[in-house]
Design an enzyme around this catalytic site. Structure first.
Site, mmCIF file in Angstrom:
data_model
loop_
_atom_site.group_PDB
_atom_site.id
_atom_site.type_symbol
_atom_site.label_atom_id
_atom_site.label_comp_id
_atom_site.label_asym_id
_atom_site.label_seq_id
_atom_site.Cartn_x
_atom_site.Cartn_y
_atom_site.Cartn_z
ATOM 1 N N ILE A 120 0.873 -1.179 0.000
ATOM 2 C CA ILE A 120 0.000 0.000 0.000
ATOM 3 C C ILE A 120 0.908 1.226 0.000
ATOM 4 O O ILE A 120 1.722 1.400 0.901
ATOM 5 C CB ILE A 120 -0.894 0.047 1.255
ATOM 6 N N VAL A 124 2.849 3.232 -5.724
ATOM 7 C CA VAL A 124 4.137 3.597 -5.127
ATOM 8 C C VAL A 124 4.757 2.403 -4.387
ATOM 9 O O VAL A 124 5.758 1.845 -4.810
ATOM 10 C CB VAL A 124 3.987 4.808 -4.174
ATOM 11 N N CYS A 125 4.149 1.990 -3.293
ATOM 12 C CA CYS A 125 4.745 0.974 -2.435
ATOM 13 C C CYS A 125 4.813 -0.397 -3.087
ATOM 14 O O CYS A 125 5.683 -1.203 -2.741
ATOM 15 C CB CYS A 125 3.975 0.891 -1.121
ATOM 16 N N LEU A 126 3.906 -0.666 -4.022
ATOM 17 C CA LEU A 126 3.961 -1.901 -4.792
ATOM 18 C C LEU A 126 4.739 -1.702 -6.089
ATOM 19 O O LEU A 126 5.674 -2.449 -6.383
ATOM 20 C CB LEU A 126 2.552 -2.399 -5.091
#
Length: 214
Positions: A120, A124-126
């Site tokens: 999440i 971005v984070c993935l």
């Protein structure tokens, strides 16, 4: 990228218990509050199921947070409860988890070249570590339904960017069933129990009913 495989050939090399590792990025309370593309309860269910099934299948797991003592807070309790008690959660400051040396070192230490990732937010984070891992020679699998973001636009943009970069898009149950490979495996019932798929429960109930009537 896996050795001796063409850019498209790697899509056909299956995930196994020997070649896969799991990276969970920033499933934190503060970030969950902003998720809008999937129900929070569903997202929690899916990432917890992914983590549990990975443990059943002995898939090494790396978990990260961003500024857990600040605005994003700790991991959601449901996920924290099912992770191994001795697992160190890597807290970092970098936006892209792959830019944190401890994260890369933890992934490298697994010795696996297929990296299953959920995070999440999606874009971005993935997407950032999935794209970076792909560039570094890994086969990155983005688990979309164990990830979430803050709008449909962000979800679409993240998916498109990952696909353009050669990231393999998948879902939590398909990923773990691919690793399981054989429904006759002694761990099959435990894996399906961890995945907790509603339709699988119904199939089990049907099977039980037929057995009683047979």
């Amino acid at each position: 990228m896996s050795e001796n495989l063409s850019p498209t050939g790697r899509f056909h090399e299956p995930l196994t218990r020997d070649n896969a590792a799991l990276l969970l990025v920033d499933h934190q309370i503060g970030l969950f509050t902003g998720v809008r593309d999937v129900g929070v309860a569903t997202l929690k269910h899916n990432v917890v199921a992914l983590a549990k099934a990975a443990q059943v299948l002995d898939i090494p797991t790396v978990v990260t947070t961003t500024m857990a003592d600040g605005m994003w807070g700790p991991l959601v309790p449901e996920l924290a409860e099912v992770l191994p008690s001795d697992l160190e959660v890597i807290d970092r400051g970098t936006v892209n988890a792959w830019n944190e040396p401890r994260v890369r070192q933890a992934v490298e230490a697994t010795g696996r070249k297929k990296l299953i990732i959920a995070g999440i937010s999606i874009e971005v984070c993935l997407a950032f570590p999935a794209i970076s891992a792909t560039a570094a020679g890994y086969d990155a699998y983005a688990v979309i339904d164990a990830s979430g973001t803050f709008s449909e636009t962000k979800r679409t943009a993240g998916l498109l960017r990952m696909q353009q970069a050669g990231v393999i898009v998948t879902d939590y149950a398909t990923t773990m069933v691919e690793v399981l490979a054989d429904n006759a495996d002694p761990k099959a019932y435990e894996v399906y129990g961890a995945l907790d798929m509603p339709f699988a429960t119904l199939v089990g109930q049907l099977s039980s009913a037929y057995s009683k009537n047979g």
